[in-house]
Design an enzyme around this catalytic site. Structure first.
Site, PDB file in Angstrom:
ATOM      1  CD  GLU A 112      -5.355  -3.004  -3.103  1.00  9.71           C
ATOM      2  OE1 GLU A 112      -6.093  -1.420  -3.719  1.00  9.71           O
ATOM      3  OE2 GLU A 112      -5.677  -3.944  -2.532  1.00  9.71           O
TER       4      GLU A 112
ATOM      5  CD  GLU B 181      -4.261   0.625   4.978  1.00  4.73           C
ATOM      6  OE1 GLU B 181      -5.479  -0.687   5.114  1.00  4.73           O
ATOM      7  OE2 GLU B 181      -4.403   1.486   3.979  1.00  4.73           O
TER       8      GLU B 181
ATOM      9  CD  GLU C  19      -3.608   2.675  -0.119  1.00  3.82           C
ATOM     10  OE1 GLU C  19      -4.309   2.891   0.640  1.00  3.82           O
ATOM     11  OE2 GLU C  19      -2.929   1.123   0.143  1.00  3.82           O
TER      12      GLU C  19
HETATM   13  O1  AHR Z   1      -7.333   2.397  -1.783  1.00  4.52           O
HETATM   14  C1  AHR Z   1      -8.319   1.074  -1.417  1.00  4.52           C
HETATM   15  C2  AHR Z   1      -7.617   0.412   0.140  1.00  4.52           C
HETATM   16  O2  AHR Z   1      -7.281   0.727   1.279  1.00  4.52           O
HETATM   17  C3  AHR Z   1      -6.344  -0.193  -0.183  1.00  4.52           C
HETATM   18  O3  AHR Z   1      -5.795  -1.447  -0.762  1.00  4.52           O
HETATM   19  C4  AHR Z   1      -5.722  -0.415   1.403  1.00  4.52           C
HETATM   20  O4  AHR Z   1      -4.165  -0.182   1.583  1.00  4.52           O
HETATM   21  C5  AHR Z   1      -5.681   0.977   1.776  1.00  4.52           C
HETATM   22  O5  AHR Z   1      -7.290   0.209   2.933  1.00  4.52           O
END
Ligand code: AHR
Length: 527
Positions: free
Chosen positions: A51, A199, A331
């Protein structure tokens, strides 16, 4: 201290060394019928997540072409070499929460002409947009991976996402394809996976399931991959947002709508997020300097992944008994407290032997769910959360989790083989855990691979594995352990937690070995 003092200490050490007994090994019997084949352990279970957050991209991957750090077109050579060894199947980018605020046009074109923006998802730091679409695709090609791109549903519009995909994938001479060519990339890129939002029930726009569904249908209908080489079996898979909580209402809503879908829209996967946060939010477990109580509590917490998946699968099975829709854990990993002295928005944590063991337990859970769980992305790749690699300017170190991913490479696309075993119990204070975990699979060459995790931080375990369904002549393997559960690889001591050869014997088709306390071991057995 005077010389007499030294003598006293030496004598006491010798006394202790001679009187403290080595803890006796526990025994575990495994039985494996190599002729029994389960689901394919999809290589995409070993995917990663990069990210635009903290030093995940900037510093971790991208240093720019003018950097004194050795690089190819701005991308660190040391990081690329390390990642190539992991055979990373896919990389999810640009987020995460960041994806729903990302406007791709700001990250293309000549470097000096890109606008600076604020990364409002992660600390409001200035983003130069130097690492954009073409740089990400260059990175993907350098490490030999596939792109998993998350499009902006929260603050973008379908047209923006459709044009992004056209920029990346159109071969025909459209204006966007010509713009890509003018930016140095005449050939269309491959995009293996497209995530539709992130999310969306929280940072992606706090939508209700019904509102998200209306968006999902539109994005699925109008955002397409135009690459001629991806119109057949190799087509891009579309992944919908699923829950990041054990409750199943969101999954129910998406799957119910999918069951009734017509020709105009479709999805191939449902994304779920589940982190190991043993003490709840905000994450508070230290990533270094902890003891066995914290260790055991963290592993106990991570084992919830199995129940979390079962809950979602039971709903998916109701609407999709043929398992057409993959469960995508895009994730996962340990989320500890930020390291002291770092920007808390950068999610910097150390990575210890505990994280390596946690990674192996999760990978084994995914493999046991391989008929439905066909993709997973650890959070995250570099310098963020449970990463593979840590960097500090020109320095780079490979984490214990990196080595687990390296040891598991043979499991990519191998066929799951069930292992029967009595795990035993390891008890730490009020926490009870299985003492051992195990995973087996056969690769395309017919070799059998066996992974054994010993969770017990003190006792070795003597394994005898009875193997039927194939004649085993030889075995070899390696094990990952370290002096303490919180041992880490530091820039100044990078080899504290690294795999080493393990001694094995095959007697009458039976594999015998002793696995060290708190260890991850992978053995290959050849006919
Ligand atoms: O990985 C960190 C964050 O965790 C991501 O940006 C989000 O999708 C999740 O809440």
């Amino acid at each position: 201290m005077n010389s007499g003092g030294v003598r006293v200490v030496l004598c006491m050490s010798l006394l202790l060394a001679s009187t403290v007994p080595l803890l006796a090994a526990e025994n575990a019997h495994l039985s494996i019928d190599a002729s029994k084949a389960g689901a394919k352990i999809d290589r995409n279970l070993f995917g990663q997540f990069a990210e635009n957050l903290g030093h995940g991209l900037y510093g971790g991957i991208w240093v720019g072409p003018d950097s004194p750090i050795p690089n190819t077109r701005g991308i660190r050579n040391d990081v690329v070499a390390a990642l190539r060894a992991l055979k990373v199947p896919d990389v999810r980018w640009p987020g995460g929460c960041f994806a729903d605020q990302y406007h791709w046009r700001k990250g293309i074109g000549p470097a000096g002409q890109r606008p600076s923006t604020l990364n409002s998802a992660w600390g409001n730091v200035v983003d130069t947009n130097s690492f954009g679409t073409d740089e990400f695709m260059d990175f993907i090609q350098q490490i030999g991976s596939q792109a998993y791109v998350s499009v902006n549903v929260g603050s973008g519009i379908p047209q923006e996402a459709a044009e992004w995909l056209e920029y990346m994938t159109a071969a025909a001479p459209t204006a966007l394809a010509r713009e890509r060519a003018a930016n140095g990339h005449p050939d269309p890129y491959q995009v293996g996976f497209m995530g539709i939002g992130n999310e969306s029930w929280s940072c992606g726009g706090d939508m209700t399931a019904d509102y998200y569904l209306s968006q999902l249908k539109i994005y699925s209908r109008f955002v397409s991959n135009d690459n001629p080489s991806q119109q057949g079996p190799n087509q891009m898979l579309k992944i919908a947002v699923g829950p990041g909580f054990p409750e199943t209402d969101w999954t129910e809503a998406v799957m119910k709508a999918w069951q009734r879908h017509d020709w105009s829209w479709n999805i191939d996967g449902l994304s779920v997020h589940w982190y190991t946060v043993p003490n709840g939010w905000p994450p508070s477990t230290p990533s270094t300097g902890f003891g066995v109580d914290d260790y055991a509590k963290t592993l106990k917490s991570t084992l919830f992944m199995d129940e979390f998946l079962r809950k979602q699968e039971s709903v998916m099975d109701k609407y999709d008994p043929q398992k057409k829709i993959a469960l995508v854990v895009d994730e996962w990993g340990a989320w500890h407290a930020p390291l002291t002295g770092t920007n808390p928005s950068f999610l910097v944590q150390q990575n210890s032997l505990r994280d390596a063991i946690l990674a192996s337990l999760n990978l084994n859970i995914f493999a046991r769910h391989a008929d439905r769980v066909r993709m997973a992305n650890i959070a995250q790749m570099i310098n963020v959360l449970q990463s593979m690699i840590l960097t500090d300017n020109e320095k780079m170190v490979l984490t214990p989790t990196y080595y687990v991913f390296k040891m598991y490479v043979p499991f990519q696309d191998a066929t799951y083989v069930p292992v029967a075993f009595d795990a035993g119990t390891y008890t730490q204070g009020s926490t009870s855990l299985p003492r051992v975990d195990a995973l087996a699979a056969r690769d395309a060459a017919g070799r059998l691979w066996l992974e054994i995790t010993n969770l017990d931080p003190e006792k070795p375990v003597k394994i005898d594995a009875e193997i039927t369904g194939m004649t085993v002549e030889s075995a070899k393997g390696e094990t990952l352990t370290a002096p303490a559960v919180d041992s880490v690889n530091a820039f100044t001591a990078p080899d504290t937690v690294v795999p080493k050869a393990v001694s094995t014997s095959v007697i009458g088709g039976k594999l015998v070995l002793t696995v060290e306390p708190k260890s991850v071991t992978v053995i290959s057995l050849a006919p």
